[in-house]
Design a protein around this motif. Structure first.
Motif, PDB file in Angstrom:
ATOM      1  N   ALA A 121       0.774  -1.233  -0.058  1.00 50.21           N
ATOM      2  CA  ALA A 121       0.096   0.064  -0.078  1.00 50.21           C
ATOM      3  C   ALA A 121       0.935   1.249  -0.071  1.00 50.21           C
ATOM      4  CB  ALA A 121      -0.932   0.069   1.156  1.00 50.21           C
ATOM      5  N   HIS A 122       0.584   2.182  -0.688  1.00 49.86           N
ATOM      6  CA  HIS A 122       1.351   3.595  -0.861  1.00 49.86           C
ATOM      7  C   HIS A 122       0.426   4.643  -0.625  1.00 49.86           C
ATOM      8  CE1 HIS A 122       4.939   2.328  -3.119  1.00 49.86           C
ATOM      9  NE2 HIS A 122       4.504   1.017  -2.989  1.00 49.86           N
ATOM     10  N   THR A 123       1.180   5.994  -0.287  1.00 51.23           N
ATOM     11  CA  THR A 123       0.314   7.010   0.183  1.00 51.23           C
ATOM     12  C   THR A 123      -0.285   7.679  -0.629  1.00 51.23           C
ATOM     13  OG1 THR A 123       2.342   8.410  -0.087  1.00 51.23           O
ATOM     14  CG2 THR A 123       1.979   7.281   2.023  1.00 51.23           C
ATOM     15  N   GLN A 124       0.015   7.798  -2.140  1.00 52.74           N
ATOM     16  CA  GLN A 124      -0.622   8.405  -2.948  1.00 52.74           C
ATOM     17  C   GLN A 124      -1.232   7.752  -4.149  1.00 52.74           C
ATOM     18  OE1 GLN A 124      -0.892  11.845  -2.508  1.00 52.74           O
ATOM     19  NE2 GLN A 124       0.112  11.222  -0.525  1.00 52.74           N
ATOM     20  N   PRO A 125      -2.157   8.049  -4.864  1.00 51.95           N
ATOM     21  CA  PRO A 125      -2.835   7.554  -5.858  1.00 51.95           C
ATOM     22  C   PRO A 125      -1.942   7.236  -6.995  1.00 51.95           C
ATOM     23  CG  PRO A 125      -3.828   9.772  -6.055  1.00 51.95           C
ATOM     24  CD  PRO A 125      -2.991   9.502  -4.602  1.00 51.95           C
ATOM     25  N   HIS A 148       5.706   3.893   0.815  1.00 54.75           N
ATOM     26  CA  HIS A 148       4.646   2.930   1.365  1.00 54.75           C
ATOM     27  C   HIS A 148       3.864   3.806   2.585  1.00 54.75           C
ATOM     28  CE1 HIS A 148       7.490  -0.972   0.498  1.00 54.75           C
ATOM     29  NE2 HIS A 148       6.989  -0.166  -0.502  1.00 54.75           N
ATOM     30  N   PHE A 149       2.690   3.504   2.641  1.00 56.78           N
ATOM     31  CA  PHE A 149       2.103   3.810   3.770  1.00 56.78           C
ATOM     32  C   PHE A 149       2.335   2.973   5.088  1.00 56.78           C
ATOM     33  CE2 PHE A 149      -1.203   3.691   6.733  1.00 56.78           C
ATOM     34  CZ  PHE A 149      -1.705   4.550   6.708  1.00 56.78           C
ATOM     35  N   LYS A 165      -3.695   5.248  -0.528  1.00 61.23           N
ATOM     36  CA  LYS A 165      -4.443   5.736  -1.655  1.00 61.23           C
ATOM     37  C   LYS A 165      -4.089   4.778  -2.913  1.00 61.23           C
ATOM     38  CE  LYS A 165      -4.933  10.312  -0.168  1.00 61.23           C
ATOM     39  NZ  LYS A 165      -4.307  11.054   0.590  1.00 61.23           N
ATOM     40  N   SER A 166      -3.261   3.696  -2.973  1.00 56.16           N
ATOM     41  CA  SER A 166      -3.089   2.679  -4.086  1.00 56.16           C
ATOM     42  C   SER A 166      -2.253   1.695  -3.533  1.00 56.16           C
ATOM     43  CB  SER A 166      -1.993   3.307  -5.122  1.00 56.16           C
ATOM     44  OG  SER A 166      -0.770   3.948  -4.397  1.00 56.16           O
ATOM     45  N   VAL A 167      -2.251   0.549  -4.370  1.00 61.28           N
ATOM     46  CA  VAL A 167      -1.236  -0.425  -4.115  1.00 61.28           C
ATOM     47  C   VAL A 167      -0.420  -0.801  -5.333  1.00 61.28           C
ATOM     48  CG1 VAL A 167      -1.176  -3.260  -4.274  1.00 61.28           C
ATOM     49  CG2 VAL A 167      -2.988  -1.992  -2.779  1.00 61.28           C
ATOM     50  N   VAL A 168       0.920  -0.626  -5.163  1.00 61.70           N
ATOM     51  CA  VAL A 168       1.867  -0.748  -6.248  1.00 61.70           C
ATOM     52  C   VAL A 168       2.521  -2.204  -6.090  1.00 61.70           C
ATOM     53  CG1 VAL A 168       4.148   0.022  -6.849  1.00 61.70           C
ATOM     54  CG2 VAL A 168       2.419   1.781  -6.086  1.00 61.70           C
ATOM     55  N   VAL A 169       2.518  -2.581  -7.365  1.00 64.94           N
ATOM     56  CA  VAL A 169       3.249  -3.870  -7.622  1.00 64.94           C
ATOM     57  C   VAL A 169       4.653  -3.727  -8.106  1.00 64.94           C
ATOM     58  CG1 VAL A 169       3.295  -5.967  -9.082  1.00 64.94           C
ATOM     59  CG2 VAL A 169       1.288  -5.000  -8.571  1.00 64.94           C
TER      60      VAL A 169
END
Length: 187
Positions: A91-95, A106-107, A157-161
């Protein structure tokens, strides 16, 4: 992918034991996001930055359940990726945006005062949402993260692969290689 909403509902029931939802001082929050990866474009919510590893047309689905008495459980399902390959996801902090960096770091539930965060005291699967997975022979993958906290005023605000599973050693904790793709999620 039609079975995923039913699977997510079953996971939500498994996380919330019978009768506990009414006892919670605040309501449980259920999140779902779905996307088909495309090249970056205005308004795109599922973006691939490396189509050789996350092809256009691959799909991702994120389900989240957050409740005070159970913490936060996040599920990630992917299809259409490279078969038999390890990926990281967080999970990351921004879209999502035009580049992988647009999603921010990362959040972290308890933010590391030092940036970038590579201290295992902060960059770990108990303080972040780690969704590392390995695809099967047809490019399908699944990951689950459960942490004992819920979101306050700050939310990812997002999930990054990412390119690899997350590292855990000091000086590299939380790193997982290049950002390959991103799905905007309204946690």
């Amino acid at each position: 992918m039609r079975f995923l909403p039913a699977l997510a509902a079953a996971a939500a029931v498994a996380v919330l034991a019978p009768g506990t939802a009414a006892a919670s001082p605040s309501p449980a929050r259920f999140t779902t996001a779905y996307g088909t990866f495309t090249a970056a474009a205005p308004g795109a919510t599922a973006v691939t930055y490396r189509p050789d590893l996350v092809p256009a047309g691959a799909r991702a689905h994120v389900f989240g359940l957050s409740a005070e008495h159970t913490g936060t459980t996040t599920l990630l399902f992917v299809t259409g990726l490279r078969p038999d390959r390890a990926y990281g996801a967080h999970a990351h902090t921004q879209p999502c945006g035009a580049t992988g960096d647009a999603a921010g770091p990362h959040f972290q539930h308890v933010p590391d005062p030092v940036k970038p965060s590579v201290d295992p005291a902060y960059a770990n699967p108990r303080n972040e949402i780690w969704l590392d997975f390995t695809t099967d022979a047809i490019g399908t993958g699944f990951a689950r993260s459960t942490v004992d906290w819920t979101f306050g005023g700050r939310r990812p605000k997002s999930v990054v692969v990412h390119e690899t599973h997350a590292h855990t050693d000091p000086g590299h904790a939380g790193t997982a290689g290049a950002r390959l793709a991103c799905l905007t999620v309204d946690f």
